[in-house]
Design an enzyme around this catalytic site. Structure first.
Site, short mmCIF file in Angstrom:
data_model
loop_
_atom_site.label_atom_id
_atom_site.label_comp_id
_atom_site.label_asym_id
_atom_site.label_seq_id
_atom_site.Cartn_x
_atom_site.Cartn_y
_atom_site.Cartn_z
N SER A 68 -7.08 -6.79 27.20
CA SER A 68 -7.71 -6.02 27.92
C SER A 68 -8.88 -6.61 28.95
O SER A 68 -9.52 -7.11 28.31
CB SER A 68 -8.47 -4.58 27.09
N HIS A 83 -3.38 -5.03 29.29
CA HIS A 83 -3.88 -3.46 29.28
C HIS A 83 -5.25 -3.50 30.30
O HIS A 83 -5.78 -4.44 29.96
CB HIS A 83 -4.49 -3.75 27.25
N ASP A 134 -7.93 -1.44 31.26
CA ASP A 134 -8.58 0.72 31.29
C ASP A 134 -9.19 0.85 32.40
O ASP A 134 -9.84 0.67 33.43
CB ASP A 134 -10.00 -0.25 30.03
N MET A 185 -11.42 4.21 34.41
CA MET A 185 -12.64 5.01 33.38
C MET A 185 -13.47 5.28 34.30
O MET A 185 -14.02 4.64 35.91
CB MET A 185 -13.57 3.61 32.97
N HIS A 238 -4.36 2.32 30.56
CA HIS A 238 -5.06 3.19 29.61
C HIS A 238 -5.64 4.35 30.58
O HIS A 238 -6.70 3.62 30.84
CB HIS A 238 -5.65 2.94 28.74
N MET A 278 -9.06 6.85 30.76
CA MET A 278 -9.73 7.79 30.26
C MET A 278 -10.39 8.11 31.61
O MET A 278 -11.75 8.20 31.73
CB MET A 278 -11.12 6.19 30.03
N MET A 287 -7.21 4.59 19.05
CA MET A 287 -8.65 4.07 19.32
C MET A 287 -9.35 3.65 18.12
O MET A 287 -9.04 4.37 17.15
CB MET A 287 -9.69 5.50 19.62
N GLY A 322 -15.04 3.55 25.92
CA GLY A 322 -15.97 3.37 26.92
C GLY A 322 -16.59 1.98 26.84
O GLY A 322 -16.80 2.05 28.58
N PHE A 323 -16.56 1.90 26.37
CA PHE A 323 -17.02 0.03 26.14
C PHE A 323 -16.56 -0.88 25.33
O PHE A 323 -15.71 -0.47 24.47
CB PHE A 323 -18.26 0.31 26.25
N GLY A 324 -15.98 -2.39 25.44
CA GLY A 324 -16.12 -2.73 25.36
C GLY A 324 -16.98 -3.50 24.09
O GLY A 324 -18.23 -3.55 23.82
N GLY A 325 -16.43 -4.73 23.11
CA GLY A 325 -17.44 -5.57 22.32
C GLY A 325 -17.57 -4.17 21.39
O GLY A 325 -18.84 -4.55 21.22
N ASP A 354 -6.13 0.00 19.61
CA ASP A 354 -7.46 -0.67 20.96
C ASP A 354 -9.02 -0.23 20.45
O ASP A 354 -9.69 0.82 20.20
CB ASP A 354 -7.87 0.17 22.04
N GLY A 355 -9.60 -1.73 19.98
CA GLY A 355 -10.61 -1.34 19.88
C GLY A 355 -11.26 -2.39 18.69
O GLY A 355 -11.02 -1.75 17.76
N GLY A 356 -11.77 -3.45 19.21
CA GLY A 356 -12.68 -3.77 17.57
C GLY A 356 -11.73 -4.50 17.14
O GLY A 356 -12.01 -5.33 16.14
N GLY A 374 -10.07 -7.34 23.49
CA GLY A 374 -10.75 -7.42 25.17
C GLY A 374 -11.91 -8.94 25.21
O GLY A 374 -11.14 -9.99 24.66
N SER A 375 -13.12 -8.37 24.13
CA SER A 375 -13.67 -9.45 23.44
C SER A 375 -12.71 -9.92 22.94
O SER A 375 -13.42 -11.91 23.13
CB SER A 375 -15.24 -9.02 23.42
C1 DX5 Z 1 -12.12 0.88 25.12
C2 DX5 Z 1 -11.15 0.21 25.88
C3 DX5 Z 1 -10.63 -0.91 25.37
C4 DX5 Z 1 -11.96 -1.86 25.21
C5 DX5 Z 1 -12.30 -3.09 23.84
O1 DX5 Z 1 -12.61 1.73 25.78
O2 DX5 Z 1 -10.71 1.11 25.71
O3 DX5 Z 1 -9.47 -1.26 25.88
O4 DX5 Z 1 -11.45 -3.24 26.18
O5 DX5 Z 1 -12.38 -3.88 24.08
P1 DX5 Z 1 -12.90 -4.93 22.27
O6 DX5 Z 1 -11.60 -5.47 22.11
O7 DX5 Z 1 -13.62 -5.70 22.59
O8 DX5 Z 1 -13.35 -4.07 21.42
ZN ZN Z 2 -8.33 0.43 26.13
#
Ligand code: DX5
Ligand code: ZN
Length: 227
Positions: free
Chosen positions: A10, A35, A37, A39, A68, A70, A139, A144-147, A175-177, A197-198
């Site tokens: 991501s 990927h 994102d 928003m 993706h 959002m 999800m 909304g946020f990475g990490g 997706d996420g974490g 992502g992270s």
């Molecule tokens: C969150 C995004 C994810 C995000 C994942 O709203 O849809 O794609 O980038 O980030 P990590 O892998 O850091 O949780």
């Molecule tokens: Zn995403």
């Protein structure tokens, strides 16, 4: 036949001041999909990028662009993202009143269609549209946020969705974490496309290949494909 394993970095976690270079770097580092994102500061409490940036990134990679959305409403922007070079467009059921029609529109634009479930959204939402999608995205954080911290309880839902999909040609994305630590559980639950992502972008470009391959190895091990 198990669904093919795909790692989709991501770019939300990349350096936005050099997005083109970052996309090239994760492509060369072994990303299967990119990927993206999107928003709007309304559907989710953050703002990222729009179709013009997707279009500007397109020449930087030949890998599938997994967009993706959002955003709400999503319908007025589907064509713009398709024209910008998206390969797959995923939408949340909550983004509009006519999920089936929105998915039809995505496919009519020549794109693959995905539907996304937030942690609090039940899988019953997507049962009526399963024949309209190429991908279901589950999800594991609130978008909304990475990490953010991985919400482990979504694994049960992933397992139920995997059973719902059965033999259909539908990818199951998480997706996420996603990290090397959480990968084994999501893969065991049935996910075959891992967004990270992270866990991919930490350490800068010289670490991307090792980061992607570490997730891939953890997934292959969980799939019994690697000793
Ligand atoms: C969150 C995004 C994810 C995000 C994942 O709203 O849809 O794609 O980038 O980030 P990590 O892998 O850091 O949780
Ligand atoms: Zn995403």
């Amino acid at each position: 036949m198990p669904r093919p394993l795909r790692i989709a970095p991501s770019i939300l976690a990349s350096d936005f001041a050099k997005l083109g270079e970052e996309v090239r770097a994760v492509d060369e580092a072994g990303a299967d999909w990119i990927h993206i994102d999107v928003m709007d500061g309304h559907f989710v409490p953050n703002i990222t990028l729009g179709p013009d940036i997707v279009k500007a990134l397109r020449p930087h990679s030949a890998k599938p662009f997994d967009v993706h959305l959002m955003i709400a409403p999503a319908d007025p922007y589907l064509e713009a993202f398709a024209k910008a070079g998206a390969d797959l467009i995923s939408i949340h059921p909550e983004a509009g009143p006519h999920l089936h029609r929105s998915l039809q529109t995505i496919r009519a634009l020549g794109n693959k269609a995905g539907v996304v479930l937030n942690p609090g959204t039940p899988e019953a939402m997507i049962e009526p549209v399963l024949d309209m999608v190429d991908l279901v995205l589950c999800m594991a954080v609130n978008p909304g946020f990475g990490g953010q911290a991985f919400i482990g309880s979504v694994c049960d839902k992933v397992r139920r969705i995997s059973a719902m999909i059965g033999g259909r040609d539908i990818d199951l994305q998480i997706d996420g974490g996603v990290t090397t630590e959480t990968t084994p559980q999501v893969v065991a639950a049935g996910a075959n496309v891992l967004v990270a992502g992270s866990a991919v972008f930490r350490g800068g470009p010289s670490a991307y290949n090792a980061n992607i391959e570490a997730i891939r190895r953890a997934a292959e091990q969980a799939r019994g494909e690697w000793a």
